[in-house]
Design a protein around this motif. Structure first.
Motif, short mmCIF file in Angstrom:
data_model
loop_
_atom_site.label_atom_id
_atom_site.label_comp_id
_atom_site.label_asym_id
_atom_site.label_seq_id
_atom_site.Cartn_x
_atom_site.Cartn_y
_atom_site.Cartn_z
N GLY A 1 1.25 -35.73 -14.98
CA GLY A 1 1.76 -35.53 -16.33
C GLY A 1 0.72 -34.84 -17.17
N PRO A 2 0.81 -34.96 -18.49
CA PRO A 2 -0.18 -34.33 -19.35
C PRO A 2 -1.58 -34.88 -19.06
CG PRO A 2 1.68 -35.18 -20.62
CD PRO A 2 1.86 -35.68 -19.23
N GLY A 3 -2.60 -34.06 -19.30
CA GLY A 3 -3.98 -34.44 -19.02
C GLY A 3 -4.35 -35.78 -19.64
N VAL A 4 -3.93 -35.97 -20.89
CA VAL A 4 -4.32 -37.19 -21.60
C VAL A 4 -3.69 -38.42 -20.95
CG1 VAL A 4 -2.50 -36.91 -23.34
CG2 VAL A 4 -4.52 -38.29 -23.87
N MET A 5 -2.47 -38.27 -20.44
CA MET A 5 -1.81 -39.40 -19.78
C MET A 5 -2.54 -39.76 -18.47
SD MET A 5 1.62 -39.49 -17.60
CE MET A 5 0.85 -39.87 -16.05
N MET A 6 -2.88 -38.73 -17.70
CA MET A 6 -3.57 -39.00 -16.43
C MET A 6 -4.94 -39.64 -16.69
SD MET A 6 -2.47 -35.81 -13.98
CE MET A 6 -2.98 -34.47 -15.03
N ILE B 1 6.49 -27.63 -6.69
CA ILE B 1 7.78 -27.60 -6.00
C ILE B 1 8.40 -28.99 -6.15
CG2 ILE B 1 8.91 -27.24 -3.77
CD1 ILE B 1 6.28 -25.55 -3.08
N ALA B 2 9.50 -29.07 -6.91
CA ALA B 2 10.09 -30.38 -7.21
C ALA B 2 11.03 -30.84 -6.11
CB ALA B 2 10.82 -30.33 -8.55
N ASP B 3 11.60 -29.89 -5.37
CA ASP B 3 12.53 -30.27 -4.30
C ASP B 3 12.78 -29.07 -3.40
OD1 ASP B 3 14.04 -32.04 -2.88
OD2 ASP B 3 15.64 -32.24 -4.38
N THR B 4 13.19 -29.34 -2.17
CA THR B 4 13.59 -28.26 -1.27
C THR B 4 14.77 -28.77 -0.44
OG1 THR B 4 12.27 -28.99 0.61
CG2 THR B 4 11.20 -27.49 -0.92
N ASP B 5 15.55 -27.82 0.06
CA ASP B 5 16.62 -28.23 0.98
C ASP B 5 16.50 -27.44 2.29
OD1 ASP B 5 17.45 -25.69 0.45
OD2 ASP B 5 19.34 -26.24 -0.49
N GLY B 6 15.29 -26.97 2.56
CA GLY B 6 15.09 -26.21 3.79
C GLY B 6 15.25 -24.71 3.60
N LYS B 7 16.02 -24.30 2.59
CA LYS B 7 16.23 -22.86 2.33
C LYS B 7 15.83 -22.48 0.90
CE LYS B 7 20.08 -21.86 5.42
NZ LYS B 7 21.49 -22.20 5.48
N GLY C 1 5.97 -33.62 -15.94
CA GLY C 1 5.37 -34.14 -14.71
C GLY C 1 6.30 -35.06 -13.94
N ILE C 2 7.33 -35.58 -14.60
CA ILE C 2 8.28 -36.47 -13.92
C ILE C 2 8.95 -35.73 -12.76
CG2 ILE C 2 10.36 -37.88 -14.16
CD1 ILE C 2 9.61 -38.22 -17.14
N ALA C 3 9.24 -34.44 -12.97
CA ALA C 3 9.87 -33.66 -11.90
C ALA C 3 8.91 -33.51 -10.72
CB ALA C 3 10.26 -32.28 -12.42
N GLU C 4 7.62 -33.40 -11.02
CA GLU C 4 6.62 -33.25 -9.96
C GLU C 4 6.43 -34.57 -9.22
OE1 GLU C 4 3.16 -31.61 -11.90
OE2 GLU C 4 4.42 -30.23 -13.04
N LEU C 5 6.71 -35.66 -9.93
CA LEU C 5 6.56 -36.98 -9.33
C LEU C 5 7.66 -37.23 -8.29
CD1 LEU C 5 4.86 -39.63 -9.69
CD2 LEU C 5 6.73 -40.46 -11.14
N TYR C 6 8.82 -36.63 -8.52
CA TYR C 6 9.99 -36.94 -7.70
C TYR C 6 9.75 -36.77 -6.19
CZ TYR C 6 14.59 -36.31 -5.59
OH TYR C 6 15.66 -36.38 -4.75
N PRO C 7 9.27 -35.60 -5.70
CA PRO C 7 9.09 -35.47 -4.25
C PRO C 7 8.04 -36.44 -3.70
CG PRO C 7 8.14 -33.57 -5.40
CD PRO C 7 8.91 -34.36 -6.41
N VAL C 8 7.05 -36.76 -4.53
CA VAL C 8 5.98 -37.66 -4.08
C VAL C 8 6.53 -39.09 -3.94
CG1 VAL C 8 3.73 -38.63 -4.70
CG2 VAL C 8 4.20 -36.20 -5.12
#
Lengths: 273, 456
Positions: A186-191, A49-55, A107-114
């Motif tokens: 991100g990709p496995g190799v990057m992590m 989940i990259a982002d939420t706005d409550g709905k 993975g950049i999108a997944e990084l955003y909320p974090v």
């Protein structure tokens, strides 16, 4: 049924979809994922989940097989049959000091909320993102808007510095920056490279794993992965783990389990890979 | 009961047993001597009036027969197929003295299928909700569906929360199509909906909402039938190699997601030619028979004790053997080896012998020194049991659990340590069959009704 509100291409092969899912959106926290199934013949796949706005919830996906290809065909106003979550543990966000958030590819999108959550918790956040080229560098503006230090690397040098995110991180560490936590997705190799880099320095490193899942609730064990001396289920024990303990060789091998089937399914459907 | 021949059926996922014809059902029912003190009913976990429904069949009043069953059992099409009748009703039948017990399961299935063909009778039911109190049921497996159905009949407004995209729990993901057609399960679910039960799929209590949220939303009582959804592994080297599956994963891919119809359906399954299934329960038999149907050339059941100690039903063991599954008894896997790409290449085992009885009363298997050998297999299915699904339990730390992480309950009422919260089925100790889980669901429904009466 869940309404698709938007579905747009944000980079070559990368799409952003917004789905109306109020129950999920109300509970979702940084680091969590959901399962999606397009229709009765569809498979269940996990997406962060990259982002939420409550709905509504935002997901970002890269076309990698039949399901992600079929997702691209969904238009605003259409529906997907199933969305469930939020799944997995939320990121344990607290004030640490300096947190370095590293993202690669989709993975950049997944990084955003974090990154957003660590920033809100009062941390000094440094964001490092990387991709093959500048077209694939997604969520750059959203991350820049967080007001954290943003560093960029591309393989071909078309944006930021030419090279990899690991190079930037290494320079930061060597420059004496006191980093309390590295968070990599991100990709496995990057992590793997990031975890190997931080280990000798003793910098705590979390990675968010993208394993194969079926139900997402601990039922099947498809997502199991060796972490330290134990086997963990990424869906219920993760998806975040201590990067210094993850068996990345196993992660990469397990991600290849259905490669032949996926190729076959794409071929007969005429989807080019 | 007539079955597809082994050669035919191992190539398809159609139901193996055909069920009784009307003629056969009438003939079978005529053998019942309608005992006054019916031992069959006493040995039914949900106390169906068995002589009563069989008498109705004798009189060709199939509608009455199914009504009698449904007074106690909301899922007769399921139970007629998967109950271990040999240990329950049929095992207690007086005609066992002549080694010819009545085929009660077959008769139950016959009238259930008769009704499902006559869908009009199911549509005649109207929602019953006459009481105000709302009850939440977590999980739509056999325990949850039974509890929900009984509460709906009592007039409560019941909502069932299901984590997956379809209701039925283990009946959908666990038991294969060839033993329990999914259409039958869905018809029984629709019957419960016709009683007024509301089913919310894609809803994980513990994630989408918490237990306390349900109470805040006005639910007055909760039944947790969250099931045994956390597969156990053996903790031997090589268990995370590719093509090592938990039986849960194999069965979920195939049964729930219909991977046997890949690529028409999107979910894949990757099975090799030589499959070892580890374990001796019904799930192991199901996994072996599914593997055959997916095209495996050799399928072995690998079990550390002998066939006598196997928990699997005799009928299922026989079905598996007829289809060509080979039994490797007194064999314990110790290591799985892989190729350079991380796929299973072989499995190392040791031979066992039976020693002194253990806690379960069964003779404990002991490894024979120097008996190591290698099995040439490319796929391993681990079917050695499972523990309760942790999602709801972890999110509800106030719920008291035993050392196996099962919810502690009062066996008479199924009540947990939390006021208004009841539990049953595989989430608790002992209810390890569909019908036992249903029995727990029934007890809980009764206790919840008592509880709600006292609360008001």
């Amino acid at each position: 049924m869940f309404d698709v509100l938007r579905n747009e291409k944000i980079a070559p092969n990368i799409f952003k979809m917004i789905i109306n899912a109020p129950l999920l959106a109300a509970k979702a926290k940084a680091g969590q994922f959901m399962m999606i199934r397009i229709d009765d013949k569809g498979e269940r796949i996990p997406l962060t989940i990259a982002d939420t706005d409550g709905k509504n919830i935002t997901i970002v996906y890269q076309v990698a097989g039949v399901t992600t290809h079929r997702l691209t065909e969904k238009k605003a106003g259409e529906t997907v049959s199933d969305v469930v979550g939020p799944l997995g543990h939320a990121t344990d966000v607290r004030k640490i000091g300096t947190v370095c958030c590293v993202g690669g590819g989709v993975g950049i999108a997944e990084l955003y909320p974090v990154a957003k959550a660590y920033k809100s918790a009062g941390n000094d956040v440094i964001i490092i993102i990387g991709a093959r080229n500048k077209e694939l560098l997604i969520f750059k503006k959203e991350l820049a808007d967080l007001g954290a230090q943003l560093l960029v690397a591309t393989d071909d040098g078309s944006d930021g510095e030419k090279g990899f995110v690991s190079g930037i991180l290494k320079r930061l560490i060597d420059s004496g920056r006191n980093i309390g936590l590295v968070y990599a997705v991100g990709p496995g190799v990057m992590m793997e490279v990031i975890s190997n880099l931080t280990k000798p320095y003793g910098i705590k490193t979390l990675v968010s794993l993208n394993t194969v899942l079926v139900d997402g609730t601990g039922m099947c064990g498809s997502c199991r992965i060796q972490v330290g001396n134990e086997t963990k289920f990424a869906c219920v024990d993760g998806p975040e783990f201590d990067g210094h303990l993850v068996n990345f060789k196993e992660l990469k091998a397990r991600q290849s389990l259905f490669k032949e089937q996926e190729k076959h399914a794409c071929k007969i459907r005429g989807i080019l890979q | 009961m007539k079955k597809q021949t082994p050669d035919e059926r191992k190539k398809n996922f159609n139901e193996v047993a055909f069920g009784l014809s009307e003629e056969e059902a009438l003939k079978e029912s005529s053998r019942c001597i309608s005992c006054k003190k019916a031992k069959c009913s006493m040995n039914c976990p949900v106390e169906i009036d068995i002589p009563g429904f069989i008498s109705a069949i004798k009189n060709k009043d199939f509608g009455k027969a199914i009504r009698i069953i449904k007074e106690k059992n909301n899922l007769p099409g399921v139970c007629g197929r998967v109950c271990p009748q040999e240990n329950q009703c049929e095992g207690a039948c007086i005609l066992n003295a002549k080694k010819a017990p009545i085929n009660i399961g077959g008769l139950e299935r016959f009238v259930a299928d008769w009704e499902l063909r006559n869908t009009a009778s199911a549509a005649n039911h109207r929602p019953l909700a006459s009481k105000q109190a709302k009850v939440a049921v977590i999980g739509s497996g056999p325990a949850g569906l039974t509890c929900a159905g009984d509460l709906a009949r009592m007039g409560y407004r019941v909502t069932v929360f299901e984590a997956l995209h379809v209701a039925g729990g283990v009946l959908m993901y666990g038991i294969p199509e060839f033993r329990l057609p999914k259409e039958i399960v869905q018809k029984e679910v629709r019957y419960l909906e016709s009683l007024g039960v509301e089913i919310k799929t894609n809803f994980i209590v513990g994630k989408t909402s918490l237990l306390k949220d349900l109470f805040e939303q006005g639910y007055k009582a909760v039944f947790a039938g969250t099931g045994a959804g956390l597969p156990s592994f053996m903790k031997i080297p090589g268990e995370n190699l590719n093509r090592v599956y938990s039986s849960n994963e194999l069965l979920t891919r195939v049964n729930l997601m219909k991977a046997y119809l890949f690529p028409e359906y999107d979910t894949p399954v990757n099975i090799g030619k030589k499959v070892a299934v580890i374990g001796g329960g019904n799930t192991a038999m199901d996994s072996a028979r599914v593997s055959l149907r997916l095209g495996a050339e050799k399928v072995y059941i690998v079990y550390r004790r002998t066939e006598n100690e196997m928990p699997a039903r005799k009928e299922e063991r026989e079905n598996a053997k007829e289809e060509g599954v080979e039994f490797r008894m007194l064999t314990l896997p110790v290591k799985i080896s892989g190729d350079e790409n991380g796929f299973v290449k072989s499995m190392e085992c040791v031979k066992m012998e039976l020693g002194e009885p253990d806690d379960s009363g069964r003779r404990r298997p002991v490894a024979i020194k120097g008996s190591e050998f290698t099995m040439d297999v490319d796929t391993v299915i681990v079917a050695v049991g499972q523990s309760p699904n942790p999602v709801f339990l972890k999110a509800t730390p106030e719920l008291a659990l035993d050392k196996w992480s099962k919810i502690i309950i009062d066996p008479k009422t199924q009540a947990s340590n939390i006021k208004g919260v009841y539990a049953g089925g595989d989430a608790t100790e002992g209810d390890d069959t569909v019908i036992a889980a249903m029995g727990a669901g029934k007890r809980a429904a009764k206790a919840i009704s008592e509880y709600l009466k006292n609360e008001n």
